[in-house]
Design a protein around this motif. Structure first.
Motif, short mmCIF file in Angstrom:
data_model
loop_
_atom_site.label_atom_id
_atom_site.label_comp_id
_atom_site.label_asym_id
_atom_site.label_seq_id
_atom_site.Cartn_x
_atom_site.Cartn_y
_atom_site.Cartn_z
N ARG A 235 0.68 -0.92 0.33
CA ARG A 235 -0.10 0.13 -0.04
C ARG A 235 0.85 0.98 -0.55
O ARG A 235 1.75 1.47 0.76
CB ARG A 235 -0.87 -0.05 1.36
N ILE A 236 0.78 2.66 -0.96
CA ILE A 236 1.92 3.46 -1.19
C ILE A 236 0.71 4.47 -0.87
O ILE A 236 -0.81 4.62 -1.72
CB ILE A 236 2.43 3.54 -2.64
N GLY A 237 0.54 5.33 -0.04
CA GLY A 237 0.00 6.32 0.68
C GLY A 237 -1.41 6.13 0.23
O GLY A 237 -1.92 5.67 1.02
N PRO A 238 -2.13 7.09 -0.01
CA PRO A 238 -3.45 6.99 0.23
C PRO A 238 -4.13 5.68 -0.71
O PRO A 238 -5.75 5.68 -0.80
CB PRO A 238 -4.58 8.38 0.57
N PHE A 239 -3.59 5.34 -1.64
CA PHE A 239 -3.77 4.59 -2.55
C PHE A 239 -4.58 2.60 -1.67
O PHE A 239 -4.14 3.14 -1.22
CB PHE A 239 -3.35 4.11 -3.44
N ALA A 240 -5.64 2.43 -2.45
CA ALA A 240 -5.89 0.80 -2.34
C ALA A 240 -4.76 -0.12 -2.18
O ALA A 240 -4.01 0.04 -2.90
CB ALA A 240 -6.90 0.30 -3.33
N PRO A 241 -4.36 -1.27 -0.82
CA PRO A 241 -3.92 -1.91 -1.01
C PRO A 241 -3.75 -3.00 -2.67
O PRO A 241 -4.95 -3.50 -3.46
CB PRO A 241 -3.95 -2.54 -0.48
N LYS A 242 -2.74 -3.34 -2.90
CA LYS A 242 -2.25 -3.36 -4.32
C LYS A 242 -1.89 -5.63 -3.82
O LYS A 242 -0.52 -4.95 -3.43
CB LYS A 242 -2.30 -3.66 -5.57
N GLU A 243 -1.92 -6.34 -4.14
CA GLU A 243 -2.19 -8.03 -4.67
C GLU A 243 -0.48 -8.03 -5.07
O GLU A 243 -0.93 -7.90 -6.49
CB GLU A 243 -2.95 -9.21 -4.15
N VAL A 244 0.82 -7.89 -4.24
CA VAL A 244 2.22 -8.18 -4.95
C VAL A 244 2.48 -9.67 -5.09
O VAL A 244 3.32 -10.08 -5.93
CB VAL A 244 2.87 -7.48 -4.74
N ASP A 245 2.13 -10.64 -3.78
CA ASP A 245 2.37 -12.00 -4.46
C ASP A 245 1.43 -12.49 -3.89
O ASP A 245 0.91 -12.11 -2.89
CB ASP A 245 3.29 -12.35 -3.29
N ARG A 246 1.09 -13.88 -4.06
CA ARG A 246 0.22 -14.97 -3.73
C ARG A 246 0.75 -16.05 -3.97
O ARG A 246 0.87 -16.72 -5.21
CB ARG A 246 -1.18 -15.46 -4.21
N THR A 247 0.93 -17.10 -3.27
CA THR A 247 0.72 -18.44 -3.45
C THR A 247 -0.41 -19.93 -2.81
O THR A 247 -0.75 -19.32 -1.75
CB THR A 247 2.59 -18.74 -2.43
N VAL A 248 -0.27 -20.16 -3.90
CA VAL A 248 -1.46 -21.64 -2.93
C VAL A 248 -0.97 -23.20 -3.35
O VAL A 248 -0.21 -23.43 -4.78
CB VAL A 248 -3.10 -21.20 -3.52
N ILE A 249 -1.00 -23.41 -2.08
CA ILE A 249 -0.69 -24.79 -1.79
C ILE A 249 -1.77 -25.29 -2.46
O ILE A 249 -2.56 -25.25 -0.84
CB ILE A 249 0.53 -25.24 -0.58
N ALA A 250 -1.90 -26.30 -2.69
CA ALA A 250 -3.22 -27.20 -3.09
C ALA A 250 -2.62 -28.77 -2.68
O ALA A 250 -1.70 -28.91 -3.30
CB ALA A 250 -3.67 -27.39 -4.86
N VAL A 251 -3.21 -29.37 -1.56
CA VAL A 251 -2.40 -31.23 -1.33
C VAL A 251 -3.35 -31.68 -1.33
O VAL A 251 -4.99 -31.96 -0.48
CB VAL A 251 -2.02 -30.99 0.04
N ARG A 252 -3.49 -33.09 -2.57
CA ARG A 252 -4.81 -33.83 -2.85
C ARG A 252 -4.43 -35.11 -2.37
O ARG A 252 -3.19 -35.20 -1.81
CB ARG A 252 -4.71 -33.86 -4.39
N PHE A 253 -5.61 -35.09 -1.91
CA PHE A 253 -5.23 -36.81 -1.19
C PHE A 253 -5.98 -37.91 -1.85
O PHE A 253 -6.94 -37.74 -2.99
CB PHE A 253 -5.66 -36.89 0.38
N ASP A 254 -5.58 -39.11 -1.68
CA ASP A 254 -6.39 -40.17 -2.20
C ASP A 254 -7.71 -41.30 -1.41
O ASP A 254 -8.03 -39.99 -0.42
CB ASP A 254 -5.72 -41.28 -2.76
N SER A 255 -8.02 -41.48 -1.50
CA SER A 255 -9.48 -42.24 -0.96
C SER A 255 -8.73 -42.68 0.66
O SER A 255 -9.58 -42.32 1.46
CB SER A 255 -10.35 -43.14 -1.60
N ALA A 256 -8.12 -42.73 0.53
CA ALA A 256 -7.40 -43.56 1.91
C ALA A 256 -6.60 -42.31 2.67
O ALA A 256 -5.81 -42.66 3.42
CB ALA A 256 -5.78 -44.88 1.69
N GLU A 257 -6.81 -40.99 2.39
CA GLU A 257 -6.69 -39.63 2.96
C GLU A 257 -4.79 -39.61 2.57
O GLU A 257 -4.46 -38.86 3.79
CB GLU A 257 -6.35 -39.91 4.13
N ARG A 258 -3.91 -40.26 2.19
CA ARG A 258 -2.98 -40.47 1.36
C ARG A 258 -2.58 -39.46 0.36
O ARG A 258 -3.44 -39.11 -0.01
CB ARG A 258 -2.32 -41.38 1.39
N VAL A 259 -0.88 -38.39 0.84
CA VAL A 259 -1.36 -37.37 -0.79
C VAL A 259 -1.56 -38.04 -1.73
O VAL A 259 -0.38 -39.04 -1.87
CB VAL A 259 0.26 -36.32 0.04
N ARG A 260 -1.54 -37.73 -2.56
CA ARG A 260 -1.85 -38.02 -3.76
C ARG A 260 -0.57 -36.79 -4.91
O ARG A 260 -0.30 -37.29 -5.70
CB ARG A 260 -2.81 -37.90 -4.70
#
Length: 159
Positions: free
Chosen positions: A81-106
């Protein structure tokens, strides 16, 4: 003598205005959420690590995928955020962890802003039924409900 005091106060005022202008333009950074780093994700073994192990390693996820209970998400964002301006998203990281039917990481997938993919997270926001009204609206709304007897301090609501 008065002219020198005037010049001195103008210099001080100019200095203060310059300091305020410079500090107002300084970017402020805010971090939200948590996403494990690559070295932390290296502890996750595909086909061996369970959902409970992942939650133990990294904590509660940001979201559990809503209807798709086979995926949990960890999300971290950085806003500038710079001065009175609205915040700007400059970085985002999404980690998606998928599992199988046995609840183990796929599968473990990392998405960033540069990937340009939209990852829909389950927000589960419940409406509280309270309307967002301002102070002025509250004052004007209660204006007609004032009881003159209670306002003047009379007992029993009358005079």
């Amino acid at each position: 003598m008065n002219m020198t005091k005037l010049r001195a106060s103008l210099r001080v005022s100019g200095f203060v205005a310059a300091v305020v202008a410079v500090t107002a333009c300084t970017p402020m950074t805010r971090f939200n959420g948590f996403a494990p780093a690559a070295r932390e994700l290296a502890q996750v073994q595909i086909g061996q690590t369970t959902r409970a192990d992942v939650v133990t390693l990294f904590g509660a996820p940001t979201s559990d995928g809503g209807m798709r209970s086979d995926t949990i998400y960890y999300v971290a964002s950085q806003f500038d955020r710079i001065g009175p301006f609205a915040p700007k998203e400059v970085d985002r990281t999404v980690i998606a962890v998928r599992f199988d039917s046995a609840e183990r990481v796929r599968n473990v997938t990392r998405y960033t802003l540069q990937d340009g993919r939209i990852v829909q997270l389950d927000r589960r926001v419940t409406d509280d039924g309270i309307e967002d009204i301002g102070v002025l609206e509250q004052l004007l709304g209660s204006f007609g409900r004032i009881d003159a007897g209670s306002f003047l301090g009379a007992e029993g609501g009358g005079f």
